[in-house]
Design a protein around this motif. Structure first.
Motif, PDB file in Angstrom:
ATOM      1  N   UNK A  11       0.830  -1.204   0.000  1.00 32.62           N
ATOM      2  CA  UNK A  11       0.000   0.000   0.000  1.00 32.62           C
ATOM      3  C   UNK A  11       0.865   1.254   0.000  1.00 32.62           C
ATOM      4  N   UNK A  12       1.900   1.264   0.808  1.00 29.87           N
ATOM      5  CA  UNK A  12       2.777   2.434   0.863  1.00 29.87           C
ATOM      6  C   UNK A  12       3.469   2.659  -0.481  1.00 29.87           C
ATOM      7  N   UNK A  13       3.900   1.587  -1.123  1.00 32.67           N
ATOM      8  CA  UNK A  13       4.527   1.711  -2.441  1.00 32.67           C
ATOM      9  C   UNK A  13       3.559   2.220  -3.493  1.00 32.67           C
ATOM     10  N   UNK A  14       2.327   1.722  -3.462  1.00 31.54           N
ATOM     11  CA  UNK A  14       1.318   2.182  -4.417  1.00 31.54           C
ATOM     12  C   UNK A  14       0.950   3.642  -4.171  1.00 31.54           C
ATOM     13  N   UNK A  15       0.847   4.033  -2.935  1.00 29.76           N
ATOM     14  CA  UNK A  15       0.512   5.425  -2.631  1.00 29.76           C
ATOM     15  C   UNK A  15       1.666   6.369  -3.009  1.00 29.76           C
ATOM     16  N   UNK A  16       2.892   5.901  -2.817  1.00 24.83           N
ATOM     17  CA  UNK A  16       4.048   6.697  -3.249  1.00 24.83           C
ATOM     18  C   UNK A  16       4.018   6.885  -4.753  1.00 24.83           C
ATOM     19  N   UNK A  17       3.775   5.800  -5.485  1.00 19.68           N
ATOM     20  CA  UNK A  17       3.716   5.881  -6.950  1.00 19.68           C
ATOM     21  C   UNK A  17       2.575   6.786  -7.405  1.00 19.68           C
TER      22      UNK A  17
END
Length: 174
Positions: A11-17
């Motif tokens: 989730x954190x990676x997707x939100x960063x992207x």
């Protein structure tokens, strides 16, 4: 199903992207220089609701660095780097007395904005900004900062309402 660190990382990676993509849109749409940093900061809310302020700050830091490196509109990316963490710290500011709360919030906004543009003009020497501000005049710059304060107050109220909606939705799904 048990959700652990892999779900948090995903989730954190997707939100960063997602935040980086929104920041990159600022280079495609000329009027989006000020809108895209605000929209990109909203991706911190689901992370903060699910895993807390620490992870939200990490998402902001990663997306700010990537936005500065990859984003075509450096002014939008710099605005996000200067103020994009606000949703993560807003709850801490809201615990203060009302008069002090608004004084701190507006001091944070104005201080970060003035420091950012001083950095962009005097340290990084962005000549396009210097020419733009020279052409607009001092009165229009002050009016722009005053209007920025109004927009910031509206943004704060909308953040509070959006956090309530997300919290109510989270309670319904649990």
């Amino acid at each position: 199903m048990r959700r652990g660190k892999s779900t948090e990382s995903a989730l954190c990676g997707m939100m960063t992207a997602l935040a980086v993509v929104i920041l990159c849109l600022g280079g495609l749409i000329p009027a989006a220089t000020f809108c895209c940093p605000v929209l990109a900061s909203l991706v911190l809310l689901p992370v903060m609701q699910r895993w807390g302020r620490g992870d939200a700050v990490l998402v902001w830091a990663a997306s700010a660095i990537l936005g500065l490196l990859l984003g075509p509109d450096k002014e939008a990316a710099a605005l996000y780097a200067a103020l994009g963490y606000y949703p993560a710290i807003r709850a801490g500011l809201d615990r203060k007395r009302p008069a002090l709360r608004w004084a701190l919030k507006l001091l944070l906004f104005n201080g970060a904005t003035i420091a950012l543009y001083a950095l962009l003009i005097f340290v990084l020497g962005l000549n396009a900004l210097v020419e733009e501000y020279r052409a607009t005049g001092t009165a229009l710059l002050i009016a722009t900062l005053a209007l920025g304060n109004v927009v910031f107050v509206i943004y704060d109220f909308l953040l509070k309402r959006l956090e309530r909606v997300l919290a109510a939705r989270k309670r319904r799904t649990e």
